[in-house]
Scaffold this motif. Structure first.
Motif, PDB file in Angstrom:
ATOM      1  N   GLY A  15       0.722  -1.134   0.145  1.00 17.84           N
ATOM      2  CA  GLY A  15       0.338   0.047   0.085  1.00 17.84           C
ATOM      3  C   GLY A  15       0.595   1.364   0.163  1.00 17.84           C
ATOM      4  N   ILE A  16       1.950   1.341   0.213  1.00 21.55           N
ATOM      5  CA  ILE A  16       3.227   2.495  -0.225  1.00 21.55           C
ATOM      6  C   ILE A  16       3.924   2.188  -1.174  1.00 21.55           C
ATOM      7  N   LEU A  17       3.345   3.557  -2.290  1.00 15.52           N
ATOM      8  CA  LEU A  17       4.495   3.809  -3.766  1.00 15.52           C
ATOM      9  C   LEU A  17       5.482   3.240  -3.995  1.00 15.52           C
ATOM     10  N   ASP A  18       6.398   2.693  -4.212  1.00 15.97           N
ATOM     11  CA  ASP A  18       7.608   2.319  -5.102  1.00 15.97           C
ATOM     12  C   ASP A  18       8.262   4.058  -5.021  1.00 15.97           C
ATOM     13  N   ALA A  19       8.298   4.559  -5.374  1.00 13.65           N
ATOM     14  CA  ALA A  19       8.114   6.290  -4.904  1.00 13.65           C
ATOM     15  C   ALA A  19       8.614   7.217  -3.895  1.00 13.65           C
ATOM     16  N   THR A  20       7.946   6.711  -2.307  1.00  9.76           N
ATOM     17  CA  THR A  20       8.066   6.474  -1.506  1.00  9.76           C
ATOM     18  C   THR A  20       8.919   6.039  -0.669  1.00  9.76           C
ATOM     19  N   GLU A  21       8.994   4.641  -1.070  1.00  9.20           N
ATOM     20  CA  GLU A  21       9.785   3.477   0.043  1.00  9.20           C
ATOM     21  C   GLU A  21      10.976   3.154  -0.608  1.00  9.20           C
ATOM     22  N   SER A  22      10.952   3.921  -1.614  1.00  9.45           N
ATOM     23  CA  SER A  22      12.314   3.863  -2.551  1.00  9.45           C
ATOM     24  C   SER A  22      12.892   4.807  -3.490  1.00  9.45           C
ATOM     25  N   PRO A  23      13.236   6.068  -3.361  1.00 10.32           N
ATOM     26  CA  PRO A  23      13.161   7.345  -3.920  1.00 10.32           C
ATOM     27  C   PRO A  23      14.464   6.918  -4.890  1.00 10.32           C
ATOM     28  N   SER A  24      15.070   6.438  -4.565  1.00 13.75           N
ATOM     29  CA  SER A  24      16.901   6.196  -5.287  1.00 13.75           C
ATOM     30  C   SER A  24      16.203   5.401  -6.670  1.00 13.75           C
ATOM     31  N   CYS A  25      15.216   4.660  -6.528  1.00 16.22           N
ATOM     32  CA  CYS A  25      14.986   4.136  -8.357  1.00 16.22           C
ATOM     33  C   CYS A  25      14.423   4.705  -8.943  1.00 16.22           C
ATOM     34  N   PHE A  26      14.062   6.581  -9.003  1.00 10.33           N
ATOM     35  CA  PHE A  26      12.632   7.203 -10.175  1.00 10.33           C
ATOM     36  C   PHE A  26      14.407   8.644  -9.608  1.00 10.33           C
ATOM     37  N   TYR A  27      14.349   8.549 -11.400  1.00 13.13           N
ATOM     38  CA  TYR A  27      14.728   9.881 -11.928  1.00 13.13           C
ATOM     39  C   TYR A  27      14.074  11.232 -12.058  1.00 13.13           C
ATOM     40  N   LEU A  28      14.985  11.497 -10.998  1.00 15.37           N
ATOM     41  CA  LEU A  28      14.860  13.507 -10.598  1.00 15.37           C
ATOM     42  C   LEU A  28      14.428  13.946 -11.778  1.00 15.37           C
ATOM     43  N   ALA A  29      13.755  15.264 -12.099  1.00 18.07           N
ATOM     44  CA  ALA A  29      13.842  15.927 -13.365  1.00 18.07           C
ATOM     45  C   ALA A  29      14.723  16.491 -13.749  1.00 18.07           C
ATOM     46  N   ASN A  30      15.744  16.943 -13.226  1.00 17.40           N
ATOM     47  CA  ASN A  30      17.711  17.100 -13.672  1.00 17.40           C
ATOM     48  C   ASN A  30      18.159  15.946 -14.222  1.00 17.40           C
ATOM     49  N   GLU A  31      17.785  14.968 -13.204  1.00 18.72           N
ATOM     50  CA  GLU A  31      18.647  13.819 -14.427  1.00 18.72           C
ATOM     51  C   GLU A  31      17.998  12.824 -15.343  1.00 18.72           C
ATOM     52  N   PHE A  32      16.110  13.753 -15.496  1.00 21.71           N
ATOM     53  CA  PHE A  32      16.610  13.121 -16.921  1.00 21.71           C
ATOM     54  C   PHE A  32      16.816  14.161 -17.906  1.00 21.71           C
TER      55      PHE A  32
END
Length: 173
Positions: A15-32
């Motif tokens: 019930g907890i989104l992966d973006a909250t649990e593992s923020p390092s798995c997702f690209y930030l706008a600056n990385e993109f």
């Protein structure tokens, strides 16, 4: 291309989104928007390439130097752009886009000869939609160090491509 993390937005079903649990798995706008993006986007073309400068993924490697060793792409000179894919970008999954910038140096744009380019997109590589009205570029554009292709509206896209519909492409880039 491998994803940083699984595509399931809650892969452990807690019930907890992966973006909250593992923020390092997702690209930030600056990385993109900056730096090396070769791990999450692949670039292709239907145009003939120069034998030396033919690595299309260098267009997204984040190297913006002006020396010949930094040149990413040169097409074979004076080929028709009509019904040709100048650049196609394939993302691992659909991403939200509103603008694509193609950088170049010293007025060396591929699109300086009156070439008209429009942006098309697909999420299945079979059905393509125009996502802008296109633009015609001439030598006068060379004072700007990038070409801008804006979408009519922000969209989630997996396969945006720049499609030629008039004139020829220059080898420069």
């Amino acid at each position: 291309m491998e994803s940083k993390c699984p595509l399931d937005i809650d892969d452990d079903n807690d019930g907890i989104l992966d973006a909250t649990e593992s923020p390092s798995c997702f690209y930030l706008a600056n990385e993109f928007e900056n730096g090396d993006r070769t791990e999450f986007v692949e670039v292709t073309t239907t145009l003939s390439m120069n034998a030396t400068y033919n690595d299309l993924n260098e267009t997204v490697d984040g190297v913006n130097g002006t020396g010949s060793a930094d040149y990413a792409v040169r097409f074979t000179n004076s080929q028709s752009a009509i019904d040709q894919t100048v650049y196609q970008f394939e993302f691992q999954q659909a991403v939200e886009l509103s603008t694509i910038y193609i950088g170049y140096i010293n007025g060396n744009s591929h699109f300086i000869n009156g070439a008209s380019i429009k942006l098309q997109a697909s999420n299945n590589n079979a059905n393509w939609l125009d996502v802008n009205d296109g633009a015609t570029y001439n030598q006068a554009n060379s004072i700007v160090m990038y070409q801008v292709l804006e979408l009519l509206e922000t969209k989630l896209l997996k396969l945006p491509k720049m499609q030629g519909y008039t004139n020829i492409i220059e080898y420069k880039g």
